[in-house]
Write an enzyme that holds these catalytic residues in place. Structure first.
Site, PDB file in Angstrom:
ATOM      1  N   CYS B 117       0.896  -1.157   0.000  1.00 52.18           N
ATOM      2  CA  CYS B 117       0.000   0.000   0.000  1.00 52.18           C
ATOM      3  C   CYS B 117       0.931   1.201   0.000  1.00 52.18           C
ATOM      4  O   CYS B 117       1.475   1.568   1.036  1.00 52.18           O
ATOM      5  CB  CYS B 117      -0.899   0.003   1.231  1.00 52.18           C
ATOM      6  SG  CYS B 117      -1.890   1.506   1.342  1.00 52.18           S
ATOM      7  N   CYS B 120      -0.429   4.309   2.254  1.00 56.99           N
ATOM      8  CA  CYS B 120      -0.472   4.245   3.725  1.00 56.99           C
ATOM      9  C   CYS B 120       0.018   2.870   4.158  1.00 56.99           C
ATOM     10  O   CYS B 120       1.193   2.578   3.994  1.00 56.99           O
ATOM     11  CB  CYS B 120      -1.870   4.562   4.243  1.00 56.99           C
ATOM     12  SG  CYS B 120      -3.233   3.785   3.345  1.00 56.99           S
ATOM     13  N   SER B 121      -0.857   2.028   4.681  1.00 53.69           N
ATOM     14  CA  SER B 121      -0.381   0.711   5.111  1.00 53.69           C
ATOM     15  C   SER B 121      -1.539  -0.282   5.156  1.00 53.69           C
ATOM     16  O   SER B 121      -1.629  -1.094   6.061  1.00 53.69           O
ATOM     17  CB  SER B 121       0.295   0.803   6.476  1.00 53.69           C
ATOM     18  OG  SER B 121      -0.590   1.388   7.406  1.00 53.69           O
ATOM     19  N   CYS B 122      -2.460  -0.229   4.178  1.00 51.76           N
ATOM     20  CA  CYS B 122      -3.609  -1.134   4.135  1.00 51.76           C
ATOM     21  C   CYS B 122      -3.131  -2.582   4.184  1.00 51.76           C
ATOM     22  O   CYS B 122      -2.185  -2.950   3.482  1.00 51.76           O
ATOM     23  CB  CYS B 122      -4.398  -0.917   2.844  1.00 51.76           C
ATOM     24  SG  CYS B 122      -5.112   0.729   2.726  1.00 51.76           S
TER      25      CYS B 122
END
Lengths: 99, 212
Positions: B117, B120-122
């Site tokens: 991602c 962000c950090s999905c």
């Protein structure tokens, strides 16, 4: 709702820089790719981020790009790809210019 | 933080381990604290509800995702359903996959997929647990999309040039997990044994299952 694109369609990501909460990464803006799958329908996150309902829902596609199109100095084999989730309003058809 | 100390019976001083509070306090940390206190004061939830929720999230592991991968290896019909909709497939196995839609991407002999991602950090934490720190790092997020083979190599994973490396960037409201290839020599294994072979990193796509 009807989806504007189908698997196999050639598309270009809009080259735009609107303010606010945007989910389209810069590295694909203005780049051409191919729709590989209609994956979901979802309210527009650019609207949801500001407390609005984001309706109507928008189709979300997987769009596949050749790595060598994204990064001119890409080091890997020509066949390597990147696939990105993109909402429909960021895509435009690649017109056949007759060339 | 550069402070050092020695122990009586050990002559070599070492730097003091910083406490959590030694890091900077950011605006977001203050806002998080303030909103949490407000919600508790206004009785939307209790401090114990908050604690319990965090405990549940922290207890997630890759085990559920691994069970699903093993089932998919053994049952082609299940695999087809999982590739269509992971949440529905999870429900068949009484696995709670949360409310966010999750999709599976299948690795094959021709295509090796890896997930990132970049924005962000999905991450599909319901099925594979909390993400490792490197998954959220700027280094991983910026490099794996641009030089995936170099990053995979740093994880000890070399993909032959004849195999396409495909990086999937999850930028929308979907989460992704990789359905890894079933390793050779596992034909006689049952579901539990197969699930034991499936690790977090192969469901992110930074490694492959190698039984050599």
């Amino acid at each position: 709702m009807s989806a504007r694109f189908a698997a196999g369609d050639e598309v270009r990501v809009r080259r735009a820089s609107p303010p606010g909460h945007v989910r389209t990464p810069y590295y694909i803006r203005g780049k051409e790719g191919v729709v590989s799958r209609l994956i979901a329908e979802h309210p527009n996150p650019e609207e949801l981020a500001y407390g609005r309902d984001g309706l109507p829902v928008l189709p979300v596609y997987w769009v596949r790009f050749r790595q060598s199109d994204l990064w001119p100095d890409y080091q890997g084999p020509e066949g390597d790809t990147a696939e990105v989730d993109i909402q429909e309003h960021w895509l435009e058809p690649v017109e056949d210019d007759g060339g | 933080m550069s402070e050092t100390h020695s122990h009586d019976d050990w002559p070599y001083p070492h730097p003091k381990q910083p406490d959590i509070e030694d890091g900077p306090i950011t605006d977001l940390m203050i806002m998080t604290e303030a909103v949490t206190e407000l919600m508790i004061d206004k009785a939307y939830f209790t401090a114990d509800d908050m604690r319990r929720t965090l405990e549940v999230i922290d207890a997630k592991t890759p085990a559920e995702g691994a069970r699903m991968v093993a089932r998919a290896w053994l049952d082609e019909d299940f695999k087809a359903r999982m590739l269509e909709d992971v949440n529905a497939a999870a429900e068949e196995m009484s696995i709670d996959s949360g409310v966010i839609p999750i999709r599976a991407i299948e690795n094959t002999k021709d295509v090796h997929n890896v997930i990132v991602c970049t924005l962000c950090s999905c991450y599909p934490k319901h099925l594979i647990g909390l993400p490792p720190d490197w998954y959220k790092s700027r280094a991983y997020r910026s490099r794996v999309i641009r030089e995936p083979r170099a990053v995979l190599k740093e994880f000890g994973t070399e993909i032959p040039d004849g195999v396409e490396v495909r990086v999937h960037d999850s930028t929308a409201e979907l989460r992704y997990m990789i359905l890894p290839m079933r390793p050779k020599g596992t034909g006689d294994m049952d579901e539990d044994t197969l699930a034991g072979l499936v690790t977090r990193d192969c469901m992110i796509g930074v490694t492959i299952i190698d039984r050599d």
